[in-house]
Motif scaffolding. Structure first.
Motif, mmCIF file in Angstrom:
data_model
loop_
_atom_site.group_PDB
_atom_site.id
_atom_site.type_symbol
_atom_site.label_atom_id
_atom_site.label_comp_id
_atom_site.label_asym_id
_atom_site.label_seq_id
_atom_site.Cartn_x
_atom_site.Cartn_y
_atom_site.Cartn_z
ATOM 1 N N ALA A 6 45.813 39.232 38.529
ATOM 2 C CA ALA A 6 45.389 39.021 37.137
ATOM 3 C C ALA A 6 45.933 40.120 36.236
ATOM 4 O O ALA A 6 46.416 39.853 35.128
ATOM 5 N N ALA A 7 45.877 41.367 36.715
ATOM 6 C CA ALA A 7 46.411 42.479 35.926
ATOM 7 C C ALA A 7 47.920 42.357 35.752
ATOM 8 O O ALA A 7 48.451 42.578 34.651
ATOM 9 N N ALA A 8 48.617 41.992 36.813
ATOM 10 C CA ALA A 8 50.076 41.836 36.725
ATOM 11 C C ALA A 8 50.438 40.682 35.791
ATOM 12 O O ALA A 8 51.346 40.805 34.958
ATOM 13 N N SER A 9 49.729 39.562 35.896
ATOM 14 C CA SER A 9 50.005 38.411 35.028
ATOM 15 C C SER A 9 49.744 38.747 33.574
ATOM 16 O O SER A 9 50.519 38.360 32.687
ATOM 17 N N GLY A 35 52.477 41.094 49.686
ATOM 18 C CA GLY A 35 51.144 40.866 49.155
ATOM 19 C C GLY A 35 50.146 41.788 49.828
ATOM 20 O O GLY A 35 50.249 42.062 51.019
ATOM 21 N N GLY A 36 49.193 42.253 49.084
ATOM 22 C CA GLY A 36 48.216 43.185 49.624
ATOM 23 C C GLY A 36 47.401 42.627 50.771
ATOM 24 O O GLY A 36 46.960 43.353 51.648
ATOM 25 N N GLY A 37 47.180 41.311 50.789
ATOM 26 C CA GLY A 37 46.394 40.699 51.843
ATOM 27 C C GLY A 37 47.038 40.811 53.210
ATOM 28 O O GLY A 37 46.347 40.853 54.230
ATOM 29 N N MET A 57 40.494 41.505 46.073
ATOM 30 C CA MET A 57 41.410 42.558 45.631
ATOM 31 C C MET A 57 42.703 41.958 45.075
ATOM 32 O O MET A 57 43.224 42.423 44.052
ATOM 33 N N ILE A 58 43.203 40.920 45.729
ATOM 34 C CA ILE A 58 44.435 40.275 45.289
ATOM 35 C C ILE A 58 44.224 39.575 43.949
ATOM 36 O O ILE A 58 45.104 39.566 43.087
ATOM 37 N N LEU A 59 43.030 38.997 43.744
ATOM 38 C CA LEU A 59 42.725 38.329 42.479
ATOM 39 C C LEU A 59 42.859 39.310 41.311
ATOM 40 O O LEU A 59 43.528 39.014 40.317
ATOM 41 N N TYR A 60 42.252 40.492 41.429
ATOM 42 C CA TYR A 60 42.322 41.462 40.335
ATOM 43 C C TYR A 60 43.732 42.020 40.158
ATOM 44 O O TYR A 60 44.186 42.224 39.030
#
Length: 133
Positions: free
Chosen positions: A43-46, A11-13, A37-40
């Motif tokens: 969301a893009a991956a989902s 995970g990026g975090g 950053m992880i939210l976006y």
């Protein structure tokens, strides 16, 4: 940081949070920035998984709601903890705990998956896209 997170499959975090702390950014800002950053990214991956039919919509909805509830609960608990301590160290401790737990789980997963395999099998060369890996 994003490149390293992608290369290592984490995970990026886990990469961005400590990196921002090391750069001198306050823990609350580093934590919030990494979460945004992880939210976006998620969301893009989902969305791409949903578009290509690789995500079951009901599972996606369940995990989305679970994520929202757990995020709100975690934000409340850590916020109260920070306010009670009157310092930013609980956020740093939280980031460190996540990194520690992730490392332990990766170790456990590696041990379980490599159980019963010889050293030759573990270190054999194979193609990146082979299913035999």
């Amino acid at each position: 940081a994003g490149l390293l997170a992608g290369l290592f499959g984490v995970g990026g975090g886990i990469v961005k949070g400590p990196l921002m702390l090391e750069m001198g950014i306050t823990p609350s800002v580093a934590s919030a920035s990494a979460a945004a950053m992880i939210l976006y990214t998620s969301a893009a991956a989902s969305t791409s998984f949903l578009v290509f039919g690789l995500l079951h919509p009901s599972y996606g909805a369940i995990f989305f709601l679970l994520g929202v509830v757990c995020t709100a609960l975690g934000q409340y608990v850590v916020g109260r903890w920070v306010h009670k301590q009157n310092r930013q160290s609980p956020i740093v401790l939280s980031i460190g705990t996540v990194i520690l737990l992730s490392s332990v789980f990766v170790l456990i997963n590696t041990v379980v998956l490599s159980e019963g395999k010889s050293h030759a099998e573990l270190f054999a060369f194979h193609g990146v896209c082979d299913t035999a890996a």
